[in-house]
Design an enzyme around this catalytic site. Structure first.
Site, PDB file in Angstrom:
ATOM      1  N   LYS A   1       0.847  -1.198   0.000  1.00  0.00           N
ATOM      2  CA  LYS A   1       0.000   0.000   0.000  1.00  0.00           C
ATOM      3  C   LYS A   1       0.875   1.238   0.000  1.00  0.00           C
ATOM      4  O   LYS A   1       1.635   1.471   0.941  1.00  0.00           O
ATOM      5  CB  LYS A   1      -0.913   0.033   1.232  1.00  0.00           C
ATOM      6  CG  LYS A   1      -1.998   1.106   1.069  1.00  0.00           C
ATOM      7  CD  LYS A   1      -2.693   1.461   2.360  1.00  0.00           C
ATOM      8  CE  LYS A   1      -1.984   2.537   3.119  1.00  0.00           C
ATOM      9  NZ  LYS A   1      -1.978   3.855   2.465  1.00  0.00           N
TER      10      LYS A   1
ATOM     11  N   GLY B   1       7.376   5.124   7.668  1.00  0.00           N
ATOM     12  CA  GLY B   1       6.428   6.199   7.928  1.00  0.00           C
ATOM     13  C   GLY B   1       6.731   6.845   9.265  1.00  0.00           C
ATOM     14  O   GLY B   1       7.854   6.759   9.768  1.00  0.00           O
TER      15      GLY B   1
ATOM     16  N   THR C   1       2.703   6.121  13.887  1.00  0.00           N
ATOM     17  CA  THR C   1       2.079   5.036  13.117  1.00  0.00           C
ATOM     18  C   THR C   1       2.834   3.730  13.353  1.00  0.00           C
ATOM     19  O   THR C   1       2.229   2.665  13.506  1.00  0.00           O
ATOM     20  CB  THR C   1       2.086   5.364  11.599  1.00  0.00           C
ATOM     21  OG1 THR C   1       1.728   6.717  11.416  1.00  0.00           O
ATOM     22  CG2 THR C   1       1.130   4.484  10.832  1.00  0.00           C
TER      23      THR C   1
ATOM     24  N   GLU D   1      10.882   1.677   9.596  1.00  0.00           N
ATOM     25  CA  GLU D   1      11.745   2.826   9.269  1.00  0.00           C
ATOM     26  C   GLU D   1      10.939   4.071   9.573  1.00  0.00           C
ATOM     27  O   GLU D   1       9.964   4.363   8.878  1.00  0.00           O
ATOM     28  CB  GLU D   1      12.132   2.805   7.777  1.00  0.00           C
ATOM     29  CG  GLU D   1      12.952   1.607   7.351  1.00  0.00           C
ATOM     30  CD  GLU D   1      14.319   1.574   7.985  1.00  0.00           C
ATOM     31  OE1 GLU D   1      14.776   2.606   8.500  1.00  0.00           O
ATOM     32  OE2 GLU D   1      14.934   0.497   7.988  1.00  0.00           O
TER      33      GLU D   1
ATOM     34  N   CYS E   1      13.187  12.069   5.336  1.00  0.00           N
ATOM     35  CA  CYS E   1      13.435  11.630   6.719  1.00  0.00           C
ATOM     36  C   CYS E   1      14.881  11.890   7.125  1.00  0.00           C
ATOM     37  O   CYS E   1      15.187  11.977   8.304  1.00  0.00           O
ATOM     38  CB  CYS E   1      13.095  10.156   6.864  1.00  0.00           C
ATOM     39  SG  CYS E   1      13.925   9.123   5.639  1.00  0.00           S
TER      40      CYS E   1
ATOM     41  N   GLU F   1       9.749  16.054  15.269  1.00  0.00           N
ATOM     42  CA  GLU F   1       9.944  16.082  13.821  1.00  0.00           C
ATOM     43  C   GLU F   1       8.936  17.034  13.181  1.00  0.00           C
ATOM     44  O   GLU F   1       7.731  16.892  13.387  1.00  0.00           O
ATOM     45  CB  GLU F   1       9.760  14.667  13.249  1.00  0.00           C
ATOM     46  CG  GLU F   1      10.132  14.590  11.784  1.00  0.00           C
ATOM     47  CD  GLU F   1       9.856  13.218  11.171  1.00  0.00           C
ATOM     48  OE1 GLU F   1       8.787  12.632  11.453  1.00  0.00           O
ATOM     49  OE2 GLU F   1      10.708  12.743  10.405  1.00  0.00           O
TER      50      GLU F   1
END
Ligand code: NDP
Length: 480
Positions: free
Chosen positions: A173, A226, A230, A248, A282, A384
């Protein structure tokens, strides 16, 4: 309006519910296509197709699997311009960046694992004449691969390529915010002759389609990239089911500039490491630490260069900073700029939404923003932001900057600028990050392990690490 379709069992199909979601072009702030709002039922069909395809794909000679994956890479190269434009429109990033980085890296992901599987080997251990052990590594079954919106095709293929090369079938996905290149990729898989059911792409929302993949009992291995929040939810679902999991996650990366650096190189690369892809990588160095003796000089030069960056239409040649990915994300970034000011920070460049003319008048553009005057512990320097916002702080000593750099819950990457070899090694060893760049940034060697420490992730991607992740080891011990 274009309707994206799911790719299930070798065919492009509508979601079972017939429901679609809006897909925005962030440079225009307008809906430009529709994507399937897939649910549990679509995931069920996809997993069934992947299970049925597993026997044939996992027993296919590695050379044959390799040929098909290489063919997909050839087709990515052949469609380079079309894919780059689609990625720029879907994500808001400058077309030049998609052309130079995202699409070539997507193609090299496929090619790297297409060939790596031909050289992949497992170990054998001889116990001094008493027994011999040998280890087999077999694919695990249906792999679930979930990727974010910032580097859509690049990160999508980075998961899919090793999973498929190792002989797994996949249900994947992409982020619902940037689905277009994954859709075009499914067309290329059909053209390349990928057997039906080997790869299935289910579009839709994370909490619905994504969650259904994570909790499906027939998906034993999951690779997720992500946000940290999450990732935490995914781990909570997968852990009691004893799934193999690679996460990750987010980063708050330090960019450390010592007084003995090559000043111009540090300055120019810091522009990229701060604002490439609107700071939505990231690995961006969002906290810049500059040694006191060159702090003023660096700050002045940096501010001047950043103010000169062209924020503009992503499809135009001279654009250096495009649109951020969505309206809610733009609001989140702006709320952090406000927070930084409340925390005592001074905005020395940018700080505002940028209004463009013409087709991009309603787009989500932000000025690249530099903030000074904050301490390393405030929220702005701990959380972040994932946008075109950096903070700059001075430091005196090596130990002091190490304390600053290591003070967050994240540990993804770090950059060090120094011409002193001993210092480079010393500092690199003490930084708690999974990737350290010395005098460079975003240089990628696909053979190396990639991933974060602390809350930036669990597990490693890249090279043979990924092939090991997507296979199960079994040791066979033979008494001599
Ligand atoms: P999210 O965590 O919001 O989403 C990532 C993916 O997970 C999306 O496809 C999302 O779908 C899906 N998802 C969301 N909820 C669930 C769920 N409950 N179950 C299964 N899947 C779910 O991240 P973003 O897309 O916002 O990406 C930005 C983040 O990714 C940043 O934190 C960034 O640092 C990190 N990142 C980390 C990298 C690394 O290598 N460490 C590389 C690149 C980015 P949907 O979009 O529909 O919500």
């Amino acid at each position: 309006m274009k309707k994206i379709q799911n790719y299930i069992n070798g065919e492009l199909v509508a979601p079972k519910s017939g429901q679609y979601l809006d897909n925005y072009n962030p440079a225009e702030g307008k809906v430009y296509s529709l994507i399937p709002d897939s649910d549990k039922e679509d995931v069920e069909v996809a997993v069934k197709a992947a299970r049925a395809a597993f026997e044939g794909w996992s027993t296919m000679p590695a050379q044959k699997r390799s040929d098909i994956l290489n063919k997909i890479a050839d087709l990515i190269d052949k469609n380079h311009d079309r894919l780059a434009e689609a990625e720029s429109i879907d994500n808001g990033k400058p077309l030049k960046l998609a052309q130079r980085v995202d699409i070539p890296r997507a193609s090299s992901n496929m090619r790297f694992y297409a060939t790596a599987i031909l050289h992949f080997a497992s170990e054998s251990h001889n116990m001094d004449g008493e027994a011999v052990n040998y280890t087999t590594r077999t694919p695990m079954g249906v792999a679930g691969c979930i990727s974010p919106w910032n580097l859509p095709l690049y990160l999508f293929t980075w998961k899919i390529a090793p999973a498929l090369a190792a002989g797994n079938t996949v249900v994947a996905k992409p982020s619902e915010i940037t689905p277009m290149t994954a859709y075009l990729f499914s067309e290329l898989c059909i053209e390349a002759g990928l057997p039906k059911g080997v790869l299935n792409i289910v579009h839709g929302l994370g909490a619905k389609a994504g969650q259904s993949i994570i909790e499906h009992p027939d998906v034993p291995v999951i690779s997720f990239t992500g946000g940290t929040a999450t990732g935490k939810n995914i781990a909570a679902t997968a852990a009691p089911m004893f799934k193999k999991l690679s996460l990750e996650l987010g980063g708050k990366n330090p960019n450390i500039i010592f007084e003995d650096c090559d000043f111009d190189q540090a300055l120019n690369t810091s522009i990229h490491s701060s604002f490439a892809n609107q700071g939505q990588i990231c690995l961006c160095g969002s906290r810049i630490f500059v040694q006191e003796s060159i702090y003023e000089k660096f700050l002045n030069a940096f501010v001047e260069k950043v103010k000169a960056l062209t924020v503009g239409d992503p499809l135009e040649d001279g654009t250096k900073v495009g649109a951020v990915v969505s309206e809610p994300h733009m609001q989140k970034i702006m709320s952090y700029i406000k927070l930084a000011q409340e925390e005592g920070g001074k905005v020395v460049a940018g700080g505002n939404r940028k209004k463009l003319e013409g087709r991009c008048a309603d787009g989500y553009f932000l000025e690249p923003t530099i903030i000074t005057g904050l301490n390393h512990q405030c929220r702005t320097n701990q959380e972040e932001i994932f946008g075109p916002v950096v903070t700059i702080m001075p430091f005196k000593e090596e130990q002091e900057v190490l304390d600053y750099a290591n003070s967050t819950a994240y540990g993804l990457s770090a950059t060090i600028w120094t011409e002193n070899l001993k210092r480079a090694h010393r500092v690199a060893h003490q930084l708690k990050s999974g990737i350290i760049w010395v005098n460079c940034w975003l240089v990628r060697d696909l053979r190396t392990p990639f991933g974060g420490m602390k809350q930036s992730g669990v597990g490693r991607e890249g090279g043979w690490e990924a092939l090991r992740f997507f296979t199960e080891a079994k040791n066979i011990c033979i008494k001599l």
